[in-house]
Design an enzyme around this catalytic site. Structure first.
Site, PDB file in Angstrom:
ATOM      1  N   ASP A 155      -9.327   4.874  -2.867  1.00 57.73           N
ATOM      2  CA  ASP A 155      -9.835   4.203  -4.058  1.00 57.73           C
ATOM      3  C   ASP A 155     -11.252   3.697  -3.854  1.00 57.73           C
ATOM      4  O   ASP A 155     -12.071   3.778  -4.757  1.00 57.73           O
ATOM      5  CB  ASP A 155      -8.910   3.049  -4.450  1.00 57.73           C
ATOM      6  CG  ASP A 155      -7.726   3.562  -5.257  1.00 57.73           C
ATOM      7  OD1 ASP A 155      -7.954   4.386  -6.160  1.00 57.73           O
ATOM      8  OD2 ASP A 155      -6.583   3.169  -4.971  1.00 57.73           O
TER       9      ASP A 155
ATOM     10  N   HIS B 296      -2.630  11.702  -5.634  1.00 59.93           N
ATOM     11  CA  HIS B 296      -1.436  11.387  -4.855  1.00 59.93           C
ATOM     12  C   HIS B 296      -0.637  12.624  -4.490  1.00 59.93           C
ATOM     13  O   HIS B 296      -0.007  12.682  -3.439  1.00 59.93           O
ATOM     14  CB  HIS B 296      -0.597  10.334  -5.566  1.00 59.93           C
ATOM     15  CG  HIS B 296      -1.178   8.982  -5.358  1.00 59.93           C
ATOM     16  ND1 HIS B 296      -2.035   8.398  -6.256  1.00 59.93           N
ATOM     17  CD2 HIS B 296      -1.098   8.138  -4.294  1.00 59.93           C
ATOM     18  CE1 HIS B 296      -2.438   7.236  -5.764  1.00 59.93           C
ATOM     19  NE2 HIS B 296      -1.888   7.050  -4.590  1.00 59.93           N
TER      20      HIS B 296
ATOM     21  N   CYS C 181      -6.337   2.690   5.947  1.00 59.69           N
ATOM     22  CA  CYS C 181      -5.102   3.411   5.651  1.00 59.69           C
ATOM     23  C   CYS C 181      -5.306   4.469   4.578  1.00 59.69           C
ATOM     24  O   CYS C 181      -4.373   5.112   4.136  1.00 59.69           O
ATOM     25  CB  CYS C 181      -3.988   2.448   5.239  1.00 59.69           C
ATOM     26  SG  CYS C 181      -4.330   1.612   3.695  1.00 59.69           S
TER      27      CYS C 181
ATOM     28  N   GLU D 293     -10.231  -2.047  -1.677  1.00 61.09           N
ATOM     29  CA  GLU D 293     -10.287  -0.768  -2.393  1.00 61.09           C
ATOM     30  C   GLU D 293     -11.312  -0.805  -3.519  1.00 61.09           C
ATOM     31  O   GLU D 293     -11.686   0.210  -4.074  1.00 61.09           O
ATOM     32  CB  GLU D 293      -8.934  -0.462  -3.056  1.00 61.09           C
ATOM     33  CG  GLU D 293      -7.751  -0.558  -2.147  1.00 61.09           C
ATOM     34  CD  GLU D 293      -6.503   0.023  -2.777  1.00 61.09           C
ATOM     35  OE1 GLU D 293      -6.295   1.235  -2.633  1.00 61.09           O
ATOM     36  OE2 GLU D 293      -5.741  -0.736  -3.416  1.00 61.09           O
TER      37      GLU D 293
END
Ligand code: PEP
Ligand code: MG
Length: 756
Positions: free
Chosen positions: A629, A364, A676, A605
C-alpha cells in the site's frame, strides 16, 4: 451530437466484432460513409517486417488487402506513423513525402487525412481517408477520426488476439506470439486452461462443445419460461405505477421471449454442437447487434435491453445447473478478474498458474499466487477469455507473458526452464534449517505472511521464525455473514498454537479496497482512498471488539500474540483503537478469562504515517511497513490497475527514501521495524532492506528460502554500500540494474530470472 451518435455506434459494432478482419471492415465502411470520403483504409504497422500493411479498405481494390504494403518510413502513411499525429492536406501529390502506389488501383487522390491509431504510446497503424478532388478535411472531421482512432486501438488489439486464437484452432501453424501482462508472481508453468467467469456475464462465457444437447435444450426452455414468468409477475406488481414507456418495454421483452426466434436460434446452435451458454450468448449478440447499428439513440438502447434479457436467462440457466468443473492435472486458471477465492477453489495440487485480464503484481490475487508458489500474469488487457478454454498455455511469470497453443520450440524452451527451476528449488532445499545470517554475522529473523491462502504452507511453518502478518480477512470473505467470536477464536487459536512459542502477528480486519465482503457491500468511486482497514473498525467498534476479544481469548496460555493495525493515518485513530483493545482486555478479565495484554503494532502504509513515525512509534511496541500500500499511495498508482501497472515499482527511489525515514525515526525511540509487504520477499529489495537495518522481514512461504539465500550470501556492510548507491539514483530502473548486477555477481541471478 450526430457525430457522437455515429461514433458510439461504430465503437459498439467494432467492440463486438468476432475478429480483427470484421472489426476493420466495420471501421472503413462506416468512416467512409460518415465523412463522405472516396476512400477509407486502415494500414496496420508490422514492426518486425518494417512495413505498413493495407489491412482493410473501402474504395481501393479489395484484392490489394493484405498484399500491398508501404515501407516503414516512406510515404505519407509513414509520416503519420513517425510523427504519431494527424496529417491533413488538400493536395497530397504535391507533398514531398507523397508516394504513388499503383497496385491498390489508385488514381492520384488529392485530399488526404491520416490519423495514427495509438495504444500504450505505440502506433499500431494508420486510419486514412482520401478524396479524389482536393479537399482539406474540416476540423470536426479530423477530431472525429482522431477520437475514433483512440477508441479503436483497444478494440483492434482485442480483436487481433481473438482472431489469432481462432486461426490457431485446428491448425499447426508455428505459434511464437504471446499475450502480454504484468509479471505478478515469478515462475513458469505449462498447463491446460480452465476459464472462470461470473455467472451473469455473457461476454466471458467460454466457447465449448455441447455434451448433452437434449438436456441442454430442455434446460434452456426451462430457464426461458422462468424468466418469462418473473417478468410477468414484475409487470403485474408494478403495473399501476409503471409509466407507459416502461410498460411497453416489458411487452417488448416478453414478445421477444415468446417470439420463438431467440429460442429457436439458440436451439439450432446447440444442435450444431455449441453448449447452451455460448449458443445463448451468440444468439443474443446477433440480435443486439442489429440495434447497435441503428443511428437512433432510442432504438440503440434496445440492444442493452436484449443483453439484459440474455443475462437473466443465463443466470437462471446456471443457477439451475450448478457448474461442475473438471480441473486437469496441470490447471491454469484464466479469467477477466480472477479473485483470490476462485484461486482457492481449485484443488491445490492441480493448480499450476493463473492469468487474469485485471489486476497487477500488487493485487491480492497476486499475493495469494505467490503464497501458493504458482506463477501469475495479471493485467493481460487483451485476454481473449472466451476462446481459451481447454487450450494448452505457457505462463511466464518472470516476464509477464502468456503463450496460447505455443509452438513446439516455445514448449521445449519452457520445459527446459521448468527443469532448471526444479534444480533451483533443490538447491534452495539445502538451506532449510540454516540461519538467515549475513556473512558478517547479523541474523535477520524471517517471518511468514499467511492467512489469505487457505492452508498453512508446511515449509513456512517449519522454516519461519514466526508469523509476521496474518491477514484475518479470509474467513470474513468466504463466509455469508460476519463470523462470530467463537468461530474466530478457533481460527486464531490454530495459527497461534501452530507457531507457539514463536510470535504470531494477527492483523485486524483490513476490508475495503480490493477486498469487499459480499454481505457488507458499499460502493465507492475510489475504494482505495475510501473506507478501508481501521477506518471501518473505528466506525463499527462492535466488529472490531468481537475480533479483538477472539484474538485475546485464542492466545490464553500461549503468550505469543501480537496485534497489528492496518491503514493508520492519524494518531487519533491509533489512540481510539488502543482504548478499544484495552477495553476488550479489561472486560474479558472481568468475565473471568485469564487474558494477557498483547503487544500492539501499527502498519505504516499511508504516506502520512511515514512523516509521523515518531508519534506512532511512541505509542506502540512495533512497526511493520506495508510496502504494497505504501508504494501505491506514494506513487499514486492503483495497485490493481493494469493500465498504470508499469508505474507501480517498489524500487522507486521515493519508496526507498520513505523506508529509510521510517527506520531512522523508529530507531530513535527503540521501536522495532519490520517489512511485511511483498517487497520483503523480493530478493533484490530484501538486500536493500538489509542495508537499511530493518529488524525483520515477513514474506510468503515461497520466498523464505530465496531471501535466506540472499542474506547468507552478502555482508551487512555490502548491503549498506548497495543501499547508498541506490539512494543516489533517480530512477527505479537504475536501482533494478544495480541490484540485478549485485545478485548476478554472487551467482544468484536465478532468483530473479527464469532459469539458472
Ligand atoms: C501491504 O499493504 O503491504 C500489506 C502487507 O497489506 P495488504 O497487502 O494486505 O494490503
Ligand atoms: Mg496493506
Amino acid at each position: 451530437m450526430i457525430m457522437l451518435n455515429i461514433l458510439h455506434r461504430i465503437v459498439q459494432e467494432v467492440n463486438s466484432a468476432p475478429d480483427l478482419h470484421s472489426a476493420l471492415e466495420v471501421i472503413v465502411r462506416e468512416v467512409k460513409r460518415a465523412v463522405k470520403a472516396d476512400v477509407c483504409s486502415v494500414y496496420l504497422t508490422d514492426y518486425e517486417a518494417r512495413k505498413h500493411v493495407l489491412s482493410a479498405t473501402h474504395g481501393l481494390r479489395q484484392e490489394a488487402v493484405g498484399k500491398v504494403s508501404l515501407p516503414m518510413h516512406r510515404g505519407l502513411i509513414g509520416l503519420v506513423c513517425e510523427r504519431a499525429e494527424p496529417i491533413n492536406i488538400d493536395d497530397a501529390p504535391s507533398h514531398p513525402r507523397y508516394l504513388f502506389v499503383t497496385d491498390t488501383g489508385e488514381v492520384p487522390y488529392h485530399g488526404f487525412l491520416g490519423v495514427p491509431i495509438i495504444q500504450n504510446r505505440k502506433v499500431l497503424g494508420v486510419l486514412v481517408v482520401r478524396q479524389r478532388q482536393p479537399r482539406k478535411f474540416e476540423d470536426n472531421e479530423v477530431t472525429f477520426l482522431f477520437t475514433l482512432a483512440a477508441q479503436l486501438a483497444g478494440a483492434i488489439t482485442h480483436a487481433r488476439a481473438q482472431g489469432e486464437l481462432n486461426g490457431i484452432a485446428g491448425s499447426d501453424t508455428v505459434h511464437m506470439r504471446y499475450l502480454e501482462g504484468r509479471p505478478s508472481a515469478s515462475g513458469v508453468a505449462v498447463g491446460k486452461v480452465v476459464v472462470t467467469y461470473r455467472l451473469d456475464d455473457l461476454d466471458v462465457i467460454p466457447d465449448r462443445r455441447s455434451e448433452q444437447p437434449e438436456l441442454e435444450i430442455a434446460q434452456l426452455k426451462h430457464a426461458v419460461a422462468r424468466v418469462e414468468d418473473s417478468l410477468r409477475r414484475l409487470q403485474s406488481r408494478l403495473g399501476e405505477v409503471l409509466p407507459t414507456e416502461e410498460q411497453a418495454l416489458f411487452d417488448a421483452l416478453l414478445l421477444m421471449l415468446g417470439s420463438d426466434s431467440l429460442v429457436t436460434q439458440t436451439i439450432a446452435r446447440i444442435t450444431q454442437g455449441e453448449w447452451v451458454q455460448s449458443a445463448l450468448h451468440h444468439t443474443i449478440e446477433e440480435h443486439a447487434r442489429v440495434f447497435d447499428r441503428m443511428d437512433d439513440i432510442y432504438l440503440r438502447e434496445r440492444a442493452s435491453d436484449i443483453r439484459d434479457l440474455g443475462r437473466r436467462i443465463l443466470m437462471c440457466l446456471q443457477s439451475d445447473t450448478p457448474r461442475e468443473v473438471h480441473y486437469p492435472a496441470r490447471t491454469i486458471l484464466v479469467g477477466e478478474d480472477v479473485s483470490g477465492v476462485e484461486l482457492m477453489e481449485v484443488p491445490h495440487e492441480r493448480l499450476v498458474g493463473v492469468v487474469s485480464a485485471r489486476g497487477s503484481g500488487a493485487s491480492h490475487v497476486a499475493i495469494i499466487a505467490r503464497a501458493m508458489g504458482i506463477p501469475a500474469v495479471l493485467g493481460v488487457t487483451d485476454l481473449p477469455t472466451a476462446r481459451m478454454e481447454d487450450r494448452e498455455v505457457v505462463v511466464d511469470g518472470y516476464r509477464g507473458r502468456v503463450y496460447v497453443s505455443p509452438a513446439a520450440a516455445v514448449l521445449d524452451e519452457y520445459r527446459r526452464l521448468l527443469e532448471e527451476e526444479r534444480q533451483l528449488s533443490l538447491e534452495l532445499e539445502e538451506l532449510k534449517g540454516q540461519k538467515a545470517e549475513t556473512t558478517d554475522g547479523i541474523e535477520v529473523p524471517l517471518y511468514l505472511n499467511t492467512g489469505l491462502a487457505a492452508e498453512m504452507h508446511s515449509l513456512g511453518a517449519s522454516e519461519a521464525g514466526g508469523v509476521g502478518l496474518y491477514r484475518t480477512e479470509l474467513p470474513f470473505m468466504v463466509s455469508d455473514r460476519f463470523p462470530g467470536e467463537r468461530a474466530q477464536i478457533a481460527n486464531y487459536r490454530a495459527v497461534l498454537e501452530a507457531f507457539a512459542p514463536r510470535p504470531v502477528t494477527l492483523r485486524t480486519l483490513d476490508i475495503g479496497g480490493d477486498k469487499p465482503l459480499p454481505y457488507f457491500p458499499f460502493h465507492e468511486s475510489n475504494p482505495f482512498l475510501g473506507w478501508r482497514g481501521v477506518r471501518v473498525s473505528l466506525d463499527h467498534p462492535e466488529i472490531f471488539l468481537t475480533q479483538i476479544r477472539a484474538m485475546l481469548r485464542a492466545a490464553i496460555g500461549l503468550d505469543n500474540l501480537h496485534i497489528m493495525l492496518p491503514m493508520i493515518t492519524t494518531v487519533s485513530e491509533l489512540d481510539g483503537l488502543m482504548l478499544l483493545i484495552q477495553r476488550a482486555h479489561d472486560e474479558l478479565l472481568e468475565e473471568g478469562f485469564p487474558v494477557a495484554m498483547p503487544r500492539v503494532g501499527v502498519m505504516v502504509e499511508v504516506p502520512a504515517a511515514v512523516f509521523q513515525v515518531a508519534a506512532l512509534a511512541r505509542r506502540v511496541d512495533f512497526i511493520s511497513v506495508g510496502t504494497n500500500d505504501l508504494t501505491q499511495y506514494l506513487l499514486a498508482v492503483d495497485r490493481n490497475n493494469p493500465h498504470v501497472g508499469e508505474l507501480y515499482d517498489e524500487l522507486h527511489p521515493a519508496v526507498l527514501k520513505a523506508l529509510v525515514m521510517v527506520v531512522e525515526g523508529a530507531a530513535k525511540l527503540n521501536c522495532r521495524v519490520s517489512v511485511c509487504g511483498e517487497m520483503a520477499g523480493n530478493p533484490m529489495a530484501a538486500l536493500l532492506l538489509l542495508g537499511m537495518g530493518i529488524d525483520s522481514l515477513s514474506m510468503n512461504a515461497g520466498s523464505l528460502l530465496k531471501v535466506k539465500w540472499v542474506i547468507r550470501s552478502f555482508s551487512r556492510a555490502r548491503a549498506r554500500q548497495l543501499l547508498q548507491a541506490a539512494l543516489r539514483m533517480e530512477d527505479a530502473s537504475q536501482v533494478r540494474l544495480l541490484m540485478e548486477g549485485a545478485l548476478n555477481d554472487m551467482g544468484l541471478a536465478g532468483l530473479v530470472h527464469p532459469g539458472k
